[in-house]
Design a protein around this motif. Structure first.
Motif, PDB file in Angstrom:
ATOM      1  N   ILE A  64     -12.708 -18.448   2.076  1.00  0.00           N
ATOM      2  CA  ILE A  64     -11.178 -18.423   1.626  1.00  0.00           C
ATOM      3  C   ILE A  64     -10.495 -17.419   0.602  1.00  0.00           C
ATOM      4  N   PRO A  65      -9.782 -16.551   1.136  1.00  0.00           N
ATOM      5  CA  PRO A  65      -9.535 -15.458   0.176  1.00  0.00           C
ATOM      6  C   PRO A  65      -8.424 -15.793  -0.627  1.00  0.00           C
ATOM      7  N   VAL A  66      -8.478 -15.207  -1.804  1.00  0.00           N
ATOM      8  CA  VAL A  66      -7.687 -15.440  -2.996  1.00  0.00           C
ATOM      9  C   VAL A  66      -7.230 -14.155  -3.746  1.00  0.00           C
ATOM     10  N   PHE A  67      -6.149 -13.952  -4.061  1.00  0.00           N
ATOM     11  CA  PHE A  67      -5.966 -12.580  -4.803  1.00  0.00           C
ATOM     12  C   PHE A  67      -5.211 -12.965  -6.162  1.00  0.00           C
ATOM     13  N   THR A  68      -5.552 -12.237  -6.922  1.00  0.00           N
ATOM     14  CA  THR A  68      -5.443 -12.175  -8.541  1.00  0.00           C
ATOM     15  C   THR A  68      -4.053 -11.539  -8.812  1.00  0.00           C
ATOM     16  N   THR A  69      -3.608 -10.446  -8.083  1.00  0.00           N
ATOM     17  CA  THR A  69      -2.513  -9.826  -8.454  1.00  0.00           C
ATOM     18  C   THR A  69      -1.548  -9.816  -6.935  1.00  0.00           C
ATOM     19  N   GLU A  70      -0.354  -9.572  -7.192  1.00  0.00           N
ATOM     20  CA  GLU A  70       0.803  -9.233  -6.314  1.00  0.00           C
ATOM     21  C   GLU A  70       0.384  -8.016  -5.313  1.00  0.00           C
ATOM     22  N   ALA A  71      -0.105  -7.022  -6.269  1.00  0.00           N
ATOM     23  CA  ALA A  71      -0.417  -5.747  -5.532  1.00  0.00           C
ATOM     24  C   ALA A  71      -1.680  -5.891  -4.767  1.00  0.00           C
ATOM     25  N   ALA A  72      -2.560  -6.431  -5.272  1.00  0.00           N
ATOM     26  CA  ALA A  72      -3.960  -6.970  -4.255  1.00  0.00           C
ATOM     27  C   ALA A  72      -3.332  -7.822  -2.960  1.00  0.00           C
ATOM     28  N   LEU A  73      -2.535  -8.693  -3.075  1.00  0.00           N
ATOM     29  CA  LEU A  73      -2.058  -9.351  -1.914  1.00  0.00           C
ATOM     30  C   LEU A  73      -1.432  -8.575  -1.065  1.00  0.00           C
ATOM     31  N   ARG A  74      -0.504  -7.780  -1.415  1.00  0.00           N
ATOM     32  CA  ARG A  74       0.274  -6.908  -0.757  1.00  0.00           C
ATOM     33  C   ARG A  74      -0.508  -5.794  -0.014  1.00  0.00           C
ATOM     34  N   SER A  75      -1.706  -5.211  -0.491  1.00  0.00           N
ATOM     35  CA  SER A  75      -2.574  -4.350   0.014  1.00  0.00           C
ATOM     36  C   SER A  75      -3.479  -4.993   1.161  1.00  0.00           C
ATOM     37  N   ALA A  76      -3.582  -6.272   1.238  1.00  0.00           N
ATOM     38  CA  ALA A  76      -4.042  -6.976   2.314  1.00  0.00           C
ATOM     39  C   ALA A  76      -3.233  -7.047   3.352  1.00  0.00           C
ATOM     40  N   GLY A  77      -1.931  -6.927   3.363  1.00  0.00           N
ATOM     41  CA  GLY A  77      -0.804  -7.108   4.530  1.00  0.00           C
ATOM     42  C   GLY A  77      -0.373  -8.356   4.157  1.00  0.00           C
ATOM     43  N   ALA A  78      -0.287  -9.131   3.086  1.00  0.00           N
ATOM     44  CA  ALA A  78       0.144 -10.622   3.128  1.00  0.00           C
ATOM     45  C   ALA A  78       1.638 -10.363   2.443  1.00  0.00           C
ATOM     46  N   ASP A  79       2.501 -11.474   2.841  1.00  0.00           N
ATOM     47  CA  ASP A  79       3.663 -11.488   2.020  1.00  0.00           C
ATOM     48  C   ASP A  79       3.759 -12.211   0.849  1.00  0.00           C
ATOM     49  N   VAL A  80       3.937 -11.430  -0.251  1.00  0.00           N
ATOM     50  CA  VAL A  80       3.896 -11.964  -1.518  1.00  0.00           C
ATOM     51  C   VAL A  80       4.745 -12.961  -1.738  1.00  0.00           C
ATOM     52  N   ASP A  81       6.287 -12.952  -1.045  1.00  0.00           N
ATOM     53  CA  ASP A  81       7.212 -14.025  -1.396  1.00  0.00           C
ATOM     54  C   ASP A  81       6.736 -15.465  -0.796  1.00  0.00           C
ATOM     55  N   SER A  82       5.811 -15.199   0.106  1.00  0.00           N
ATOM     56  CA  SER A  82       5.554 -16.925   0.687  1.00  0.00           C
ATOM     57  C   SER A  82       4.050 -17.302   0.194  1.00  0.00           C
ATOM     58  N   ALA A  83       3.393 -16.269  -0.606  1.00  0.00           N
ATOM     59  CA  ALA A  83       2.350 -16.754  -1.192  1.00  0.00           C
ATOM     60  C   ALA A  83       2.417 -18.085  -2.114  1.00  0.00           C
ATOM     61  N   LEU A  84       1.374 -18.736  -2.028  1.00  0.00           N
ATOM     62  CA  LEU A  84       1.149 -19.995  -2.842  1.00  0.00           C
ATOM     63  C   LEU A  84       0.581 -19.577  -3.850  1.00  0.00           C
ATOM     64  N   ARG A  85       0.921 -20.087  -5.128  1.00  0.00           N
ATOM     65  CA  ARG A  85       0.497 -19.701  -6.481  1.00  0.00           C
ATOM     66  C   ARG A  85      -0.109 -21.032  -7.125  1.00  0.00           C
ATOM     67  N   ILE A  86      -1.503 -20.998  -7.238  1.00  0.00           N
ATOM     68  CA  ILE A  86      -1.984 -22.239  -7.817  1.00  0.00           C
ATOM     69  C   ILE A  86      -3.079 -21.718  -8.913  1.00  0.00           C
TER      70      ILE A  86
END
Length: 138
Positions: A64-86
């Motif tokens: 299960i992939p998780v990202f600790t920063t928006e930059a890391a999420l963005r570099s994986a090609g995912a949409d930061v605005d729709s990411a779930l924060r938990i």
């Protein structure tokens, strides 16, 4: 994702991690995880409060992939605005499976894979109610 803990690291965590490992686990446990959204099928409804966890597979192992920063999420090609924060400790306290690992920042060269037993120990490192006043082992 370039590193995964080996059996020795898993055994070390179970027996009490060294100070560097404990600090890393404490930092992870107290961080906010960014989860890429999993699209629902047309007509599919999730139960109240349920989230769909994304799953990636590498070399036959499911993560299960998780990202600790928006930059890391963005570099994986995912949409930061729709990411779930938990809170990561909350996710770990409800870990879904004994065969599912956690991939932290899997698109980065500093990515880390944690086995399920280490993931389930994260609430203790966060000092969450699940670890009720306990300090991390070691």
């Amino acid at each position: 994702m370039t590193s995964t803990p080996d059996d020795a690291a898993t055994d070390e965590t179970a027996a009490g991690p060294d100070p560097d490992t404990a600090a890393l686990l404490r930092d992870l446990a107290t961080s906010i995880a960014l989860l890429p959204q999993v699209p629902t099928s047309e007509g599919e409804e999730r139960p109240e409060g349920a989230i769909a966890l994304p799953v990636i597979e590498q070399d036959g192992q499911r993560y299960i992939p998780v990202f600790t920063t928006e930059a890391a999420l963005r570099s994986a090609g995912a949409d930061v605005d729709s990411a779930l924060r938990i809170p990561l400790a909350q996710l770990a306290a409800n870990w879904p499976s004994d065969d599912m690992w956690l991939a932290v920042n899997p698109a980065s060269e500093d990515g880390l894979g944690l086995p399920p037993d280490v993931v389930r120990a994260l609430p203790v490192f966060a000092g969450s109610p699940d670890g009720a006043g306990e300090s991390p082992p070691g």
